[in-house]
Design a protein around this motif. Structure first.
Motif, PDB file in Angstrom:
ATOM      1  N   VAL A  47       0.936  -1.248  -0.014  1.00  0.00           N
ATOM      2  CA  VAL A  47      -0.078  -0.088  -0.021  1.00  0.00           C
ATOM      3  C   VAL A  47       1.138   1.266   0.156  1.00  0.00           C
ATOM      4  O   VAL A  47       1.688   1.289   0.988  1.00  0.00           O
ATOM      5  CB  VAL A  47      -0.734  -0.082   1.306  1.00  0.00           C
ATOM      6  N   PHE A  48       0.668   2.003  -0.958  1.00  0.00           N
ATOM      7  CA  PHE A  48       1.491   3.334  -0.902  1.00  0.00           C
ATOM      8  C   PHE A  48       0.698   4.403   0.001  1.00  0.00           C
ATOM      9  O   PHE A  48       1.610   5.142   0.777  1.00  0.00           O
ATOM     10  CB  PHE A  48       1.406   4.045  -2.276  1.00  0.00           C
ATOM     11  N   LEU A  49      -0.562   4.627  -0.297  1.00  0.00           N
ATOM     12  CA  LEU A  49      -1.434   5.646   0.492  1.00  0.00           C
ATOM     13  C   LEU A  49      -2.444   5.026   1.211  1.00  0.00           C
ATOM     14  O   LEU A  49      -3.453   4.360   0.567  1.00  0.00           O
ATOM     15  CB  LEU A  49      -1.455   6.825  -0.333  1.00  0.00           C
ATOM     16  N   LEU A  50      -2.512   5.104   2.565  1.00  0.00           N
ATOM     17  CA  LEU A  50      -3.629   4.532   3.351  1.00  0.00           C
ATOM     18  C   LEU A  50      -4.368   5.516   3.905  1.00  0.00           C
ATOM     19  O   LEU A  50      -3.912   6.452   4.589  1.00  0.00           O
ATOM     20  CB  LEU A  50      -3.062   3.511   4.476  1.00  0.00           C
ATOM     21  N   LEU A  51      -5.681   5.697   3.407  1.00  0.00           N
ATOM     22  CA  LEU A  51      -6.756   6.711   3.586  1.00  0.00           C
ATOM     23  C   LEU A  51      -7.211   6.327   5.298  1.00  0.00           C
ATOM     24  O   LEU A  51      -7.819   5.304   5.095  1.00  0.00           O
ATOM     25  CB  LEU A  51      -7.648   6.919   2.717  1.00  0.00           C
ATOM     26  N   VAL A  52      -7.088   7.072   6.269  1.00  0.00           N
ATOM     27  CA  VAL A  52      -7.404   6.664   7.406  1.00  0.00           C
ATOM     28  C   VAL A  52      -8.397   7.974   7.974  1.00  0.00           C
ATOM     29  O   VAL A  52      -8.044   8.729   8.453  1.00  0.00           O
ATOM     30  CB  VAL A  52      -6.108   6.381   8.418  1.00  0.00           C
ATOM     31  N   ILE A  53      -9.889   7.393   7.854  1.00  0.00           N
ATOM     32  CA  ILE A  53     -10.848   8.527   7.960  1.00  0.00           C
ATOM     33  C   ILE A  53     -11.609   8.291   9.254  1.00  0.00           C
ATOM     34  O   ILE A  53     -12.367   7.322   9.486  1.00  0.00           O
ATOM     35  CB  ILE A  53     -11.605   8.423   6.803  1.00  0.00           C
ATOM     36  N   LYS A  54     -11.509   9.289  10.159  1.00  0.00           N
ATOM     37  CA  LYS A  54     -12.439   9.216  11.373  1.00  0.00           C
ATOM     38  C   LYS A  54     -13.913   9.667  10.957  1.00  0.00           C
ATOM     39  O   LYS A  54     -13.926  10.653  10.271  1.00  0.00           O
ATOM     40  CB  LYS A  54     -11.856  10.220  12.249  1.00  0.00           C
ATOM     41  N   SER A  55     -14.734   8.735  11.452  1.00  0.00           N
ATOM     42  CA  SER A  55     -16.131   8.988  10.917  1.00  0.00           C
ATOM     43  C   SER A  55     -17.032   8.663  12.217  1.00  0.00           C
ATOM     44  O   SER A  55     -16.728   7.595  13.021  1.00  0.00           O
ATOM     45  CB  SER A  55     -16.439   8.139   9.748  1.00  0.00           C
ATOM     46  N   SER A  56     -18.226   9.434  12.325  1.00  0.00           N
ATOM     47  CA  SER A  56     -18.983   9.190  13.285  1.00  0.00           C
ATOM     48  C   SER A  56     -20.131   7.862  12.804  1.00  0.00           C
ATOM     49  O   SER A  56     -20.376   8.075  11.830  1.00  0.00           O
ATOM     50  CB  SER A  56     -19.930  10.160  13.765  1.00  0.00           C
ATOM     51  N   PRO A  57     -20.423   7.199  13.532  1.00  0.00           N
ATOM     52  CA  PRO A  57     -21.297   5.987  13.184  1.00  0.00           C
ATOM     53  C   PRO A  57     -22.484   6.531  12.134  1.00  0.00           C
ATOM     54  O   PRO A  57     -22.570   5.785  11.215  1.00  0.00           O
ATOM     55  CB  PRO A  57     -21.969   5.407  14.586  1.00  0.00           C
ATOM     56  N   ALA A  58     -23.253   7.513  12.581  1.00  0.00           N
ATOM     57  CA  ALA A  58     -24.186   7.770  11.759  1.00  0.00           C
ATOM     58  C   ALA A  58     -23.954   8.353  10.339  1.00  0.00           C
ATOM     59  O   ALA A  58     -25.019   8.735   9.351  1.00  0.00           O
ATOM     60  CB  ALA A  58     -25.492   8.698  12.792  1.00  0.00           C
ATOM     61  N   ASN A  59     -22.830   8.947  10.069  1.00  0.00           N
ATOM     62  CA  ASN A  59     -22.256   9.564   8.821  1.00  0.00           C
ATOM     63  C   ASN A  59     -22.203   8.601   7.727  1.00  0.00           C
ATOM     64  O   ASN A  59     -21.345   8.752   7.004  1.00  0.00           O
ATOM     65  CB  ASN A  59     -20.980  10.205   9.227  1.00  0.00           C
ATOM     66  N   TYR A  60     -23.197   7.928   7.389  1.00  0.00           N
ATOM     67  CA  TYR A  60     -23.014   6.939   6.450  1.00  0.00           C
ATOM     68  C   TYR A  60     -23.240   7.574   5.105  1.00  0.00           C
ATOM     69  O   TYR A  60     -22.242   7.151   4.333  1.00  0.00           O
ATOM     70  CB  TYR A  60     -24.592   6.022   6.349  1.00  0.00           C
ATOM     71  N   VAL A  76      -3.252   4.749  -8.568  1.00  0.00           N
ATOM     72  CA  VAL A  76      -2.935   6.192  -8.901  1.00  0.00           C
ATOM     73  C   VAL A  76      -1.443   6.214  -9.100  1.00  0.00           C
ATOM     74  O   VAL A  76      -0.623   5.860  -8.182  1.00  0.00           O
ATOM     75  CB  VAL A  76      -3.139   7.245  -7.689  1.00  0.00           C
ATOM     76  N   LEU A  77      -1.209   6.543 -10.331  1.00  0.00           N
ATOM     77  CA  LEU A  77       0.139   6.834 -11.103  1.00  0.00           C
ATOM     78  C   LEU A  77       0.972   5.558 -10.738  1.00  0.00           C
ATOM     79  O   LEU A  77       2.142   5.379 -10.167  1.00  0.00           O
ATOM     80  CB  LEU A  77       0.858   7.596 -10.185  1.00  0.00           C
ATOM     81  N   GLY A  78       0.137   4.272 -10.758  1.00  0.00           N
ATOM     82  CA  GLY A  78       0.936   3.123 -10.698  1.00  0.00           C
ATOM     83  C   GLY A  78       1.273   2.499  -9.184  1.00  0.00           C
ATOM     84  O   GLY A  78       1.921   1.467  -8.844  1.00  0.00           O
ATOM     85  N   VAL A 160      -0.811  11.645  -4.133  1.00  0.00           N
ATOM     86  CA  VAL A 160       0.131  10.640  -4.460  1.00  0.00           C
ATOM     87  C   VAL A 160       1.142  11.350  -5.153  1.00  0.00           C
ATOM     88  O   VAL A 160       2.505  10.789  -4.890  1.00  0.00           O
ATOM     89  CB  VAL A 160      -0.587   9.606  -5.294  1.00  0.00           C
ATOM     90  N   ALA A 161       1.076  12.349  -6.114  1.00  0.00           N
ATOM     91  CA  ALA A 161       2.246  12.809  -6.990  1.00  0.00           C
ATOM     92  C   ALA A 161       3.005  13.811  -6.101  1.00  0.00           C
ATOM     93  O   ALA A 161       4.248  13.433  -5.950  1.00  0.00           O
ATOM     94  CB  ALA A 161       1.515  13.898  -7.830  1.00  0.00           C
ATOM     95  N   TYR A 162       2.504  14.229  -4.967  1.00  0.00           N
ATOM     96  CA  TYR A 162       3.404  14.744  -3.784  1.00  0.00           C
ATOM     97  C   TYR A 162       4.356  13.801  -3.250  1.00  0.00           C
ATOM     98  O   TYR A 162       5.695  14.046  -3.033  1.00  0.00           O
ATOM     99  CB  TYR A 162       2.523  15.666  -2.906  1.00  0.00           C
TER     100      TYR A 162
END
Ligand SMILES: *[C@@H]1O[C@H](CO)[C@@H](O)[C@H](O)[C@H]1NC(C)=O
Ligand SMILES: *[C@@H]1O[C@H](CO)[C@@H](O)[C@H](O)[C@H]1NC(C)=O
Ligand SMILES: *[C@@H]1O[C@H](CO)[C@@H](O)[C@H](O)[C@H]1NC(C)=O
Ligand SMILES: *[C@@H]1O[C@H](CO)[C@@H](O)[C@H](O)[C@H]1NC(C)=O
Length: 311
Positions: A47-60, A76-78, A160-162
């Motif tokens: 994995v190059f970039l892992l997106l780790v997103i905080k979310s509240s349960p009801a924010n479906y 993205v870009l390979g 990713v480019a950055y």
């Protein structure tokens, strides 16, 4: 986890608002049941970039839009992009049954829910700390992480480019830099931190919690520091303290605007995609706005003049 009642013997304890008292009694608790986990093969490919997103349960809806737009798992870009949401549970038992069911469905359909059984005033700090612990055994080889909220618009292609110009085995921690601020001692503030929680009058520099990028090296350093330090209810400040503890510094990135963008004139609408095409992350988009912006930025023929450069 048992309350630590010796905290209650402090002369200031009884004067504190309930959420602060609970924090003091329970801040040593760091072992919570995992209700939903992501599939074991989430990080099976590098994995190059892992997106780790905080979310509240009801924010479906927010999670759905992130899945359909900037958070879509893809190359993205390979290189590989992967996504997961950090979620707690709901305070009310009836509501908790409903949202836990919802999250179970989402986990089955998308394999992107990491949910713990807690709901506290310091849940954002807990999510951060528990995620770092989880990552050590489950996704330690992700080169970079984006930590953010579910209401940001992240231009993941630009990210990713950055990041491709950086070395995951060196320190990187960039975002909207905040420095020279200290604890708010006003009891009715959402960010109230009394002296009984910290005596410090200044926070170390930190990056706003809406979204920041870090390297594998820095995630390891933060994991080490977070298990050595006392928790603080404010998650982004807590990470600033962890960096300081490791002798590391956060850095400003001008493309990360967790306080929104400023247009050159009030008559230029700030929703113009041209303001966003060179940015990495902007705070506060409604779910439908995310869809529109993602669509606009995906158009190869998007043409932008000088007028729409942001500073
Ligand atoms: C309980 O609180 C006291 C005083 O605040 C502290 O010294 C002690 O280390 C705490 N114990 C645990 C298990 O966290
Ligand atoms: C956390 O809880 C689990 C299950 O209750 C237990 O097996 C484990 O030893 C605990 N870990 C720590 C560090 O307390
Ligand atoms: C977590 O904390 C935030 C901010 O303190 C609060 O709004 C939210 O309801 C809490 N609970 C969960 C499960 O996220
Ligand atoms: C990455 O690490 C995880 C454990 O942290 C492991 O399960 C996975 O197989 C590893 N992937 C690669 C490509 O090495």
């Amino acid at each position: 986890c048992q309350a630590n009642y010796s905290a209650a013997s402090h002369p200031e304890f009884a004067k504190q608002p309930e959420q602060v008292r609970n924090f003091l009694l329970y801040k040593h608790c760091r072992n919570f049941t995992v209700l939903q986990d992501v599939p074991l093969d989430k990080c099976a490919q590098p994995v190059f970039l892992l997106l780790v997103i905080k979310s509240s349960p009801a924010n479906y809806e927010r999670r759905e839009l992130v899945r359909r737009t900037w958070g879509r798992e893809r190359q993205v870009l390979g290189v590989q992009l992967r996504r997961l949401f950090l979620v707690g549970t709901a305070p009310d038992p009836l509501e908790a049954r409903k949202v836990n069911w919802l999250l179970e469905l989402e986990a089955r359909a998308h394999g992107d829910i990491l949910q713990w059984d807690f709901d506290t005033f310091f849940n954002l700090t807990l999510k951060q700390v528990l995620f770092l612990q989880w990552q050590e055994t489950r996704c330690s080889n992700a080169s970079f992480l984006l930590n953010g909220d579910d209401d940001v618009f992240a231009h993941t292609d630009n990210m990713v480019a950055y990041l491709k110009d950086h070395d995951p085995s060196r320190h990187l921690f960039v975002g909207h830099l905040i420095q020279g601020v200290g604890p708010i001692r006003i009891p009715w503030s959402k960010y109230y931190i009394p002296k009984i929680v910290t005596q410090e009058e200044k926070y170390p520099p930190y990056c706003g919690g809406g979204g920041f990028l870090l390297s594998q090296f820095t995630a390891t350093a933060l994991r080490r520091a977070s298990s050595a330090l006392d928790l603080l209810p404010i998650d982004d400040v807590f990470l600033g303290m962890c960096l300081e503890h490791e002798g590391l510094k956060p850095t400003r990135h001008n493309g990360i605007r967790t306080s929104g963008v400023q247009t050159p004139s009030a008559r230029v609408p700030s929703f113009d995609p041209c303001f966003y095409k060179d940015l990495l992350l902007v705070h506060r988009f409604l779910p439908y706005e995310m869809l529109l912006m993602w669509d606009a930025l995906s158009q190869p023929e998007l043409s932008c003049g000088k007028r729409t450069q942001v500073y």
